[in-house]
Design a protein around this motif. Structure first.
Motif, PDB file in Angstrom:
ATOM      1  N   ALA A  38       0.807  -1.299   0.007  1.00 39.38           N
ATOM      2  CA  ALA A  38      -0.052   0.021   0.141  1.00 39.38           C
ATOM      3  C   ALA A  38       0.968   1.369   0.038  1.00 39.38           C
ATOM      4  O   ALA A  38       1.946   1.414   0.694  1.00 39.38           O
ATOM      5  CB  ALA A  38      -0.805  -0.064   1.106  1.00 39.38           C
ATOM      6  N   ILE A  39       0.630   2.120  -0.881  1.00 41.67           N
ATOM      7  CA  ILE A  39       1.155   3.404  -1.142  1.00 41.67           C
ATOM      8  C   ILE A  39       0.321   4.500  -0.991  1.00 41.67           C
ATOM      9  O   ILE A  39      -0.800   4.706  -1.694  1.00 41.67           O
ATOM     10  CB  ILE A  39       2.110   3.586  -2.516  1.00 41.67           C
ATOM     11  CG1 ILE A  39       3.079   2.318  -2.213  1.00 41.67           C
ATOM     12  CG2 ILE A  39       2.842   4.614  -2.469  1.00 41.67           C
ATOM     13  CD1 ILE A  39       4.008   2.089  -3.518  1.00 41.67           C
ATOM     14  N   SER A  40       0.708   5.775  -0.396  1.00 39.64           N
ATOM     15  CA  SER A  40       0.125   6.729  -0.354  1.00 39.64           C
ATOM     16  C   SER A  40       0.804   8.026  -0.139  1.00 39.64           C
ATOM     17  O   SER A  40       1.920   8.016   0.570  1.00 39.64           O
ATOM     18  CB  SER A  40      -0.846   6.792   1.061  1.00 39.64           C
ATOM     19  OG  SER A  40      -1.838   7.971   0.995  1.00 39.64           O
ATOM     20  N   GLU A  41       0.367   9.199  -0.886  1.00 41.76           N
ATOM     21  CA  GLU A  41       1.060  10.372  -0.819  1.00 41.76           C
ATOM     22  C   GLU A  41       0.693  11.259   0.420  1.00 41.76           C
ATOM     23  O   GLU A  41       1.427  12.333   0.414  1.00 41.76           O
ATOM     24  CB  GLU A  41       0.918  11.013  -2.129  1.00 41.76           C
ATOM     25  CG  GLU A  41       1.383  10.286  -3.330  1.00 41.76           C
ATOM     26  CD  GLU A  41       1.077  11.249  -4.632  1.00 41.76           C
ATOM     27  OE1 GLU A  41       0.677  12.065  -4.513  1.00 41.76           O
ATOM     28  OE2 GLU A  41       1.736  10.783  -5.681  1.00 41.76           O
ATOM     29  N   THR A  42      -0.506  10.935   1.050  1.00 45.28           N
ATOM     30  CA  THR A  42      -0.895  11.732   2.018  1.00 45.28           C
ATOM     31  C   THR A  42      -0.837  10.807   3.254  1.00 45.28           C
ATOM     32  O   THR A  42      -0.970   9.895   3.306  1.00 45.28           O
ATOM     33  CB  THR A  42      -2.305  12.193   1.860  1.00 45.28           C
ATOM     34  OG1 THR A  42      -3.085  11.307   1.520  1.00 45.28           O
ATOM     35  CG2 THR A  42      -2.090  13.210   0.481  1.00 45.28           C
ATOM     36  N   ALA A  43      -1.082  11.450   4.492  1.00 49.72           N
ATOM     37  CA  ALA A  43      -0.985  10.756   5.856  1.00 49.72           C
ATOM     38  C   ALA A  43      -2.321  11.391   6.415  1.00 49.72           C
ATOM     39  O   ALA A  43      -2.483  12.683   6.353  1.00 49.72           O
ATOM     40  CB  ALA A  43       0.106  10.972   6.555  1.00 49.72           C
ATOM     41  N   VAL A  44      -3.166  10.722   6.910  1.00 53.06           N
ATOM     42  CA  VAL A  44      -4.510  11.145   7.444  1.00 53.06           C
ATOM     43  C   VAL A  44      -4.556  10.631   9.010  1.00 53.06           C
ATOM     44  O   VAL A  44      -4.014   9.590   9.383  1.00 53.06           O
ATOM     45  CB  VAL A  44      -5.753  10.865   6.492  1.00 53.06           C
ATOM     46  CG1 VAL A  44      -5.625  11.350   5.157  1.00 53.06           C
ATOM     47  CG2 VAL A  44      -5.897   9.297   6.494  1.00 53.06           C
ATOM     48  N   THR A  45      -5.529  11.197   9.700  1.00 51.56           N
ATOM     49  CA  THR A  45      -6.013  11.053  10.917  1.00 51.56           C
ATOM     50  C   THR A  45      -7.384  11.395  11.430  1.00 51.56           C
ATOM     51  O   THR A  45      -7.758  12.307  10.756  1.00 51.56           O
ATOM     52  CB  THR A  45      -4.893  11.443  12.136  1.00 51.56           C
ATOM     53  OG1 THR A  45      -4.993  10.652  13.350  1.00 51.56           O
ATOM     54  CG2 THR A  45      -4.766  12.834  12.291  1.00 51.56           C
ATOM     55  N   ASP A  46      -7.807  11.106  12.529  1.00 49.31           N
ATOM     56  CA  ASP A  46      -9.005  11.632  12.998  1.00 49.31           C
ATOM     57  C   ASP A  46      -8.660  12.581  13.989  1.00 49.31           C
ATOM     58  O   ASP A  46      -8.143  12.470  15.283  1.00 49.31           O
ATOM     59  CB  ASP A  46      -9.812  10.496  13.686  1.00 49.31           C
ATOM     60  CG  ASP A  46     -11.106  11.130  14.112  1.00 49.31           C
ATOM     61  OD1 ASP A  46     -11.394  12.302  14.145  1.00 49.31           O
ATOM     62  OD2 ASP A  46     -12.197  10.216  14.742  1.00 49.31           O
ATOM     63  N   GLU A  47      -8.379  13.903  13.609  1.00 47.74           N
ATOM     64  CA  GLU A  47      -7.920  14.905  14.283  1.00 47.74           C
ATOM     65  C   GLU A  47      -8.298  15.248  15.817  1.00 47.74           C
ATOM     66  O   GLU A  47      -9.727  15.147  15.650  1.00 47.74           O
ATOM     67  CB  GLU A  47      -7.906  16.388  13.332  1.00 47.74           C
ATOM     68  CG  GLU A  47      -7.135  16.453  12.205  1.00 47.74           C
ATOM     69  CD  GLU A  47      -5.532  16.635  12.389  1.00 47.74           C
ATOM     70  OE1 GLU A  47      -5.197  16.737  13.517  1.00 47.74           O
ATOM     71  OE2 GLU A  47      -4.862  16.212  11.431  1.00 47.74           O
ATOM     72  N   GLY A  48      -7.397  15.363  16.546  1.00 48.03           N
ATOM     73  CA  GLY A  48      -7.975  15.745  17.936  1.00 48.03           C
ATOM     74  C   GLY A  48      -8.213  14.234  18.690  1.00 48.03           C
ATOM     75  O   GLY A  48      -8.560  14.341  20.040  1.00 48.03           O
ATOM     76  N   THR A  49      -8.435  13.207  17.864  1.00 47.89           N
ATOM     77  CA  THR A  49      -8.801  11.899  18.711  1.00 47.89           C
ATOM     78  C   THR A  49      -7.454  10.936  18.909  1.00 47.89           C
ATOM     79  O   THR A  49      -7.009  10.194  19.674  1.00 47.89           O
ATOM     80  CB  THR A  49      -9.850  11.368  18.134  1.00 47.89           C
ATOM     81  OG1 THR A  49     -11.009  12.184  18.354  1.00 47.89           O
ATOM     82  CG2 THR A  49     -10.462  10.048  18.877  1.00 47.89           C
ATOM     83  N   LEU A  50      -7.064  10.736  17.261  1.00 46.05           N
ATOM     84  CA  LEU A  50      -6.072   9.814  17.328  1.00 46.05           C
ATOM     85  C   LEU A  50      -4.475  10.388  17.362  1.00 46.05           C
ATOM     86  O   LEU A  50      -4.407  11.632  16.717  1.00 46.05           O
ATOM     87  CB  LEU A  50      -6.107   8.830  16.017  1.00 46.05           C
ATOM     88  CG  LEU A  50      -7.542   7.924  15.839  1.00 46.05           C
ATOM     89  CD1 LEU A  50      -7.369   7.323  14.623  1.00 46.05           C
ATOM     90  CD2 LEU A  50      -7.520   7.054  17.365  1.00 46.05           C
ATOM     91  N   ASP A 116      -6.262  12.853  26.232  1.00 47.68           N
ATOM     92  CA  ASP A 116      -7.678  13.194  26.995  1.00 47.68           C
ATOM     93  C   ASP A 116      -8.754  12.349  26.426  1.00 47.68           C
ATOM     94  O   ASP A 116      -9.917  12.665  26.821  1.00 47.68           O
ATOM     95  CB  ASP A 116      -8.054  14.877  26.755  1.00 47.68           C
ATOM     96  CG  ASP A 116      -7.766  15.280  25.105  1.00 47.68           C
ATOM     97  OD1 ASP A 116      -7.195  14.303  24.444  1.00 47.68           O
ATOM     98  OD2 ASP A 116      -8.268  16.183  24.631  1.00 47.68           O
ATOM     99  N   HIS A 117      -8.661  11.480  25.540  1.00 50.84           N
ATOM    100  CA  HIS A 117      -9.591  10.490  25.104  1.00 50.84           C
ATOM    101  C   HIS A 117      -9.453   9.121  25.396  1.00 50.84           C
ATOM    102  O   HIS A 117     -10.280   8.383  25.108  1.00 50.84           O
ATOM    103  CB  HIS A 117      -9.785  10.677  23.622  1.00 50.84           C
ATOM    104  CG  HIS A 117     -10.305  11.968  23.161  1.00 50.84           C
ATOM    105  ND1 HIS A 117     -11.502  12.280  23.061  1.00 50.84           N
ATOM    106  CD2 HIS A 117      -9.722  12.963  22.414  1.00 50.84           C
ATOM    107  CE1 HIS A 117     -11.662  13.387  22.633  1.00 50.84           C
ATOM    108  NE2 HIS A 117     -10.495  13.835  22.067  1.00 50.84           N
ATOM    109  N   LEU A 118      -8.496   8.979  26.587  1.00 51.15           N
ATOM    110  CA  LEU A 118      -8.101   7.301  26.922  1.00 51.15           C
ATOM    111  C   LEU A 118      -9.323   6.980  27.650  1.00 51.15           C
ATOM    112  O   LEU A 118      -9.549   5.686  27.560  1.00 51.15           O
ATOM    113  CB  LEU A 118      -6.977   7.560  27.578  1.00 51.15           C
ATOM    114  CG  LEU A 118      -5.606   7.607  26.839  1.00 51.15           C
ATOM    115  CD1 LEU A 118      -4.400   7.563  27.694  1.00 51.15           C
ATOM    116  CD2 LEU A 118      -5.305   6.829  25.687  1.00 51.15           C
ATOM    117  N   PHE A 119      -9.942   7.753  28.383  1.00 48.60           N
ATOM    118  CA  PHE A 119     -11.161   7.255  29.056  1.00 48.60           C
ATOM    119  C   PHE A 119     -12.338   6.658  28.570  1.00 48.60           C
ATOM    120  O   PHE A 119     -13.069   5.925  29.028  1.00 48.60           O
ATOM    121  CB  PHE A 119     -11.415   8.381  30.273  1.00 48.60           C
ATOM    122  CG  PHE A 119     -12.218   9.299  29.361  1.00 48.60           C
ATOM    123  CD1 PHE A 119     -13.491   9.425  29.602  1.00 48.60           C
ATOM    124  CD2 PHE A 119     -11.737  10.530  28.812  1.00 48.60           C
ATOM    125  CE1 PHE A 119     -14.667  10.252  28.789  1.00 48.60           C
ATOM    126  CE2 PHE A 119     -12.708  11.357  28.211  1.00 48.60           C
ATOM    127  CZ  PHE A 119     -13.811  11.562  28.280  1.00 48.60           C
TER     128      PHE A 119
END
Length: 232
Positions: A38-50, A116-119
């Motif tokens: 798998a190859i991707s030019e971008t990196a993404v996340t769920d901002e503020g959570t992950l 702050d989301h571990l709980f």
């Protein structure tokens, strides 16, 4: 339950008989299978959570449901998952509005979730980690693919592209592309799902068996009594 077992068997057959290819031509049709990095030019996340970034991320919705066996968060198929990112395999773009994964759920722990989301992390009685959005109401889990992961992708070849296809028995649902670690593991996981359907089906049959026998005896008793009354 018998229909679910049958549909799962059909899906296993589709996976096994998918045609292995390395590239797609414009005249190629049918269900095909791509394997590669798998190859991707971008990196993404769920901002503020992950905390980590991925090539592709799919966020699956769950809802709290109760039955005779107890209460638990269940996958909510009526809602579409949220997807970030995209990837290529062997130079071919993999794009869909929904993917069906045969990989493990993204682990949710101190390394992947903001502090702050571990709980909110919930596993219940399974190894499937979720983040609770509203207690005993809604939650969600993630599937992720990172650049450099070796993956197997199965879809419908059409006009030189890999397109989603419809699940057997689920024509009303959104078409999907299958993603897994390998063909063998995809088949193994789907066989596990099929076995679960069979076990539940047998259990339901055993629960209904006494009632069915009772009804047969009741009807048989009525027929015997009616025959006796009809004799001179």
């Amino acid at each position: 339950m018998l229909l679910l077992y049958w549909d799962s068997s059909r899906l296993i057959s589709i996976i096994i008989h998918s045609k292995p290819v390395t590239q797609l031509s414009a005249d190629m049709t049918g269900i095909v299978r791509l394997e590669g990095v798998a190859i991707s030019e971008t990196a993404v996340t769920d901002e503020g959570t992950l905390r980590q970034k991925y090539a592709m991320l799919q966020k699956e919705p769950f809802r709290w449901e109760c039955s005779r066996s107890g209460c638990e968060y269940k996958l909510n198929d009526s809602l579409n998952p949220k997807i970030w990112g995209g990837l290529t395999v062997n130079g071919l773009d993999i794009q869909a509005e929904r993917y069906h994964f045969y990989t493990n759920w993204l682990p949710l722990n101190i390394e992947t979730v903001e502090s702050d989301h571990l709980f909110r992390i919930y596993e219940g009685g399974s190894s499937r980690p979720l983040l609770v959005e509203k207690s005993k109401s809604t939650a969600y889990g993630y599937y992720a693919v990172s650049s450099g992961d070796w993956i197997t992708v199965i879809g419908q070849a059409k006009n030189g592209r890999l397109e989603p296809f419809t699940f057997p028995g689920n024509e009303d649902m959104q078409p999907v592309i299958l993603i897994g670690d390998s063909l063998e593991r995809m088949v193994s996981k789907e066989k596990g799902i099929r076995t679960a359907y069979m076990v539940v089906g047998i259990f339901v049959m055993l629960l209904l068996l006494p009632k069915t026998i009772g009804r047969i005896r009741h009807v048989y008793g009525k027929l015997i009594a009616r025959n006796k009354r009809g004799k001179p």
